[in-house]
Design an enzyme around this catalytic site. Structure first.
Site, PDB file in Angstrom:
ATOM      1  N   GLY A  24      43.206  43.348  46.161  1.00 39.75           N
ATOM      2  CA  GLY A  24      42.374  42.501  45.339  1.00 39.75           C
ATOM      3  C   GLY A  24      41.692  41.301  45.762  1.00 39.75           C
ATOM      4  O   GLY A  24      41.743  40.941  47.000  1.00 39.75           O
ATOM      5  N   GLY A  25      40.715  40.831  44.992  1.00 37.81           N
ATOM      6  CA  GLY A  25      40.085  39.414  45.104  1.00 37.81           C
ATOM      7  C   GLY A  25      41.003  38.237  45.278  1.00 37.81           C
ATOM      8  O   GLY A  25      41.004  37.485  46.453  1.00 37.81           O
ATOM      9  N   MET A  26      42.092  38.224  44.607  1.00 33.74           N
ATOM     10  CA  MET A  26      43.072  37.176  44.714  1.00 33.74           C
ATOM     11  C   MET A  26      44.331  37.658  45.113  1.00 33.74           C
ATOM     12  O   MET A  26      45.176  36.507  45.295  1.00 33.74           O
ATOM     13  CB  MET A  26      42.893  36.333  43.631  1.00 33.74           C
ATOM     14  CG  MET A  26      43.422  36.944  42.303  1.00 33.74           C
ATOM     15  SD  MET A  26      43.338  35.753  40.912  1.00 33.74           S
ATOM     16  CE  MET A  26      44.248  36.651  39.617  1.00 33.74           C
ATOM     17  N   VAL A  29      48.856  43.931  46.515  1.00 35.77           N
ATOM     18  CA  VAL A  29      49.774  44.799  45.918  1.00 35.77           C
ATOM     19  C   VAL A  29      50.607  45.513  46.794  1.00 35.77           C
ATOM     20  O   VAL A  29      50.046  46.082  47.620  1.00 35.77           O
ATOM     21  CB  VAL A  29      49.040  45.695  44.666  1.00 35.77           C
ATOM     22  CG1 VAL A  29      50.135  46.497  43.785  1.00 35.77           C
ATOM     23  CG2 VAL A  29      48.348  44.910  43.729  1.00 35.77           C
ATOM     24  N   LYS A  44      52.632  42.217  42.891  1.00 31.68           N
ATOM     25  CA  LYS A  44      51.256  41.775  43.102  1.00 31.68           C
ATOM     26  C   LYS A  44      51.528  40.317  43.611  1.00 31.68           C
ATOM     27  O   LYS A  44      52.255  39.466  43.112  1.00 31.68           O
ATOM     28  CB  LYS A  44      50.431  41.802  41.743  1.00 31.68           C
ATOM     29  CG  LYS A  44      49.011  41.024  42.206  1.00 31.68           C
ATOM     30  CD  LYS A  44      48.331  40.944  40.886  1.00 31.68           C
ATOM     31  CE  LYS A  44      47.722  42.395  40.521  1.00 31.68           C
ATOM     32  NZ  LYS A  44      46.816  42.270  39.466  1.00 31.68           N
ATOM     33  N   ASP A 138      37.373  41.852  31.745  1.00 33.89           N
ATOM     34  CA  ASP A 138      37.149  42.484  33.160  1.00 33.89           C
ATOM     35  C   ASP A 138      37.273  44.074  32.994  1.00 33.89           C
ATOM     36  O   ASP A 138      37.883  44.521  33.805  1.00 33.89           O
ATOM     37  CB  ASP A 138      37.934  41.714  34.202  1.00 33.89           C
ATOM     38  CG  ASP A 138      37.201  42.223  35.648  1.00 33.89           C
ATOM     39  OD1 ASP A 138      36.220  42.586  35.546  1.00 33.89           O
ATOM     40  OD2 ASP A 138      37.847  41.766  36.411  1.00 33.89           O
TER      41      ASP A 138
END
Length: 697
Positions: A24-26, A29, A44, A138
């Site tokens: 993911g962006g930040m 996982v 995560k 989101d």
């Protein structure tokens, strides 16, 4: 940092990471094994480049905080979290499925039934979150997981906002994916649950048309489109979309948040109404219904007019057509207003005359062919009601969780049963109803090692009651004082909203364990001495019993169980008062030859305790039942007396157990007793010969 460096490692000695399954962006996982609970989980882990940023740490903690207070079958579960200087992670349930984006990409255009099935689940998840003050912010297909059985799981609450926290706008933190953000989100305004509704509308649009309503190569341009442009009507792209469903989509995508659905439950209500009748027209945009369609208004006409303006126009720009003859079209429309109003007035007058004539000539009674009687459908399954009453057009105006009614059962109807109401053009009566969603259930989260205050907040947010019990934890559990050891029912158990959950809070590490003796039969004093010697705590409840006062008759912890010292044992002790009960004594199949009045006498050694009189001819089924009230267990003799013959006979001797409200025969001979008391009548037959002999004498 190498994203694979964690593979093969074990976090906090418990979560063994086996595979990278998502980036993911930040955060990344990983698939992992929880070695303590022997289950597969997803972990995560915040990327190192963001772990030193207070903003990203706040967002990462927000996700764990958001999911921790929620428990819903359509929201990914969170099991654990860890925050240290070296690594920050969240442990969640492992979802074996694909994202909704992958599914949309493979199918291109979804059929409306599948799209409705998915959207309903997403809305229910958001309704659960919104009810707890959480806005996702989101919502997009990439954050929706689809299981093989069609179940939806909403995930990634990384930028979720608690409504009760200090409001932040999109200008001071990341906003949602630009294709799905709401106009107010794009402007940087304060947002609420209605922003998630807008994102749902965009996603719904994409599922049914195969394309996004606003799409260019420039993200800034897309954000501007969300604020200013009006999307092309979905039916222009896919004519197979039902009109009612198009209305729902466009209503969810209103640019003015005050004109959108105000909650997920409102949108669910309209979708359920559409599912019940896919020809429905809601009237949000003054669309003329086709033949056979039902117009279902959920807003006042004034609001519908405003929505008509807002969906086709924005500022002074017309997005429906770029032709130069638009002005001519508008002038022509205005020129038709007067003739149309005149025609409408004439029609109204004619209809009024006809109605008055029908009322005068036929009356307004229930026998009119223009009306029909309203059935009673409360308590009936909705599908059965539709099947059993084809002359009724059911309109689902409300859905809610109820304790009294199962899922899909009708719990309210607008018109009373027996009332006569007017039929519609299809010859049916329209009956607005409310349909139950069943008993609302939630899943108890794993609160082990939480402080009691954190556990109380989490359970309260789920609508559960809390009962605290303080005990010492074992050396194996090693739970520090003031933290949760376990709950009863245990974690992951599904319970009904409103249930009471017992939270066991540690008083520190226990040093001793003890077995529980059999207290039944002891006096309360003896039981107290036994508990004091074993370090157990006694609570007592009193109950009527045949035992002497203060004798233990039951215990809540089974004898022989091993418990921690300090455990509370609840003992049920006798009040010394024998419980009163009623024994129903009955005689069946009294003979037809029996007639007249009789008395049943019930006696003990102390004399007659009750008498009961009956007349045989008044017993339609030839049976008699007599309720006898008393206490304890007694020997009772039952006899029967005849008013005609004056005779009395013993039917039998019985043991009457008033505690358990039963009786059993010690000895019994009903037939002999009845034959003894029945009056036998002798009939004299006179013959001609006997008369002659009598005259001769």
């Amino acid at each position: 940092m190498d994203k694979n460096q964690f593979i093969g490692t074990r976090l906090d000695g418990r979560y063994e990471l086996t595979e990278l399954v998502g980036e993911g962006g930040m955060a990344n996982v990983y698939r992992a094994i929880d070695v303590l609970d022997n289950r597969m989980v997803a972990v995560k882990i915040l990327k190192k480049e963001y772990s030193e940023s207070e903003e990203f740490q706040r967002r990462f903690r927000n996700e764990s905080k958001a999911i921790a207070v929620m428990s819903h079958p359509n929201i990914v579960k969170i099991y654990d979290m860890g925050f240290s200087e070296r690594v920050q992670y969240i442990v969640m349930e492992f979802i074996d499925g694909i994202t909704l984006k992958d599914y949309i990409d493979s199918e291109k255009v979804l059929n409306w039934k599948d799209a409705v099935h998915f959207v309903i689940q997403i809305l229910r998840a958001l309704q659960h979150a919104h009810n707890r003050g959480i806005v996702h912010r989101d919502i997009k297909p990439q954050n929706i997981m689809l299981l093989t059985d069609g179940t939806i799981k909403v995930m990634d609450f990384g930028i979720a906002k608690f409504a009760r926290e200090e409001s932040r706008t999109a200008t001071d933190q990341a906003i949602g994916t630009v294709h799905y953000i709401s106009p107010e989100q794009a402007r940087g305004d304060v947002i609420d649950a209605k922003s998630d509704i807008y994102s749902i509308g965009i996603m719904f649009y994409e599922m049914l048309t195969g394309c996004k309503p606003f799409d260019t190569d420039n993200p800034v341009s897309i954000a501007v489109m969300h604020m200013q442009n009006v999307a092309e009507r979905p039916r222009n792209i896919n004519p197979n979309i039902p009109s009612g469903l198009e209305e729902i989509i466009m209503h969810a995508m209103e640019k003015d948040a005050s004109k959108r659905y105000q909650s997920a439950s409102e949108m669910i209500r309209d979708i359920e109404a559409f599912k019940a009748n896919n020809q429905i027209i809601f009237g949000y945009y003054n669309t003329a219904p086709l033949q056979g369609q039902i117009q279902y208004f959920t807003t006042p006409p004034s609001d519908r007019t405003k929505r008509e303006d807002s969906i086709y126009q924005d500022d002074d720009t017309n997005y429906y057509s770029d032709d130069d003859d638009e002005g001519e079209y508008q002038e022509q429309s205005k020129s038709l207003v007067v003739p149309i109003l005149t025609a409408v007035t004439i029609v109204v007058v004619i209809v009024a005359v006809i109605v008055i004539f029908l009322i005068v000539s036929n009356g307004t009674g229930s026998s009119s062919s223009t009306t029909a009687e309203v059935p009673n459908v409360v308590g009936m399954d909705y599908d059965e009601a539709v099947l059993n009453y084809p002359n009724v057009e059911f309109q689902i105006e409300e859905t809610d969780y109820t304790d009294q009614y199962d899922e899909n059962v009708i719990y309210k109807q607008k018109y009373d049963a027996g009332e006569y109401i007017k039929k519609n053009d299809d010859g049916k009566i329209e009956l607005p109803i409310a349909v139950s969603l069943g008993v609302q259930k939630v899943t108890i989260p794993d609160l082990t090692n939480y402080t009691y205050e954190q556990a109380e907040e989490a359970l309260s947010s789920l609508g559960l009651e809390i009962e605290q019990k303080k005990i010492e934890s074992t050396s194996e559990e090693n739970i520090e004082a003031g933290h949760v050891i376990k709950t009863d029912p245990e974690a992951e158990t599904e319970v009904v909203v409103g249930d009471t959950i017992v939270v066991y809070v540690s008083q520190g590490i226990a040093v001793d364990e003890t077995d529980v003796p059999n207290f039944v039969g002891m006096t309360l004093e003896e039981a107290q001495e036994e508990c004091e010697a074993r370090g157990l705590v006694i609570e007592t409840v009193e109950e009527d019993s045949e035992e002497e006062k203060d004798v233990v008759i039951a215990q809540d912890v089974e004898s022989g169980s091993v418990v921690i010292s300090g455990t509370t044992i609840t003992l049920t002790i006798s009040s010394g008062v024998e419980p009163e009960g009623t024994v129903s004594y009955g005689i069946l199949n009294l003979p037809d030859t029996m007639s007249g009045a009789y008395t049943l006498n019930f006696s003990t050694d102390e004399g007659v305790i009750q008498s009961y009189q009956f007349v045989r001819e008044s017993l339609d089924d030839g049976s008699v039942t007599v309720p006898i009230t008393g206490t304890g267990s007694k020997t009772v003799s039952v006899s029967i007396s005849s008013s005609q013959s004056g005779k009395t006979a013993l039917i039998g001797t019985y043991t009457f157990d008033f505690t358990n409200e039963t009786f059993s025969a010690i000895s019994e001979d009903l037939d002999t007793a009845l034959n003894s008391v029945i009056l036998v009548t002798t009939t004299t037959v006179t013959t001609a010969e006997s008369v002659e002999e009598s005259e001769g004498e």
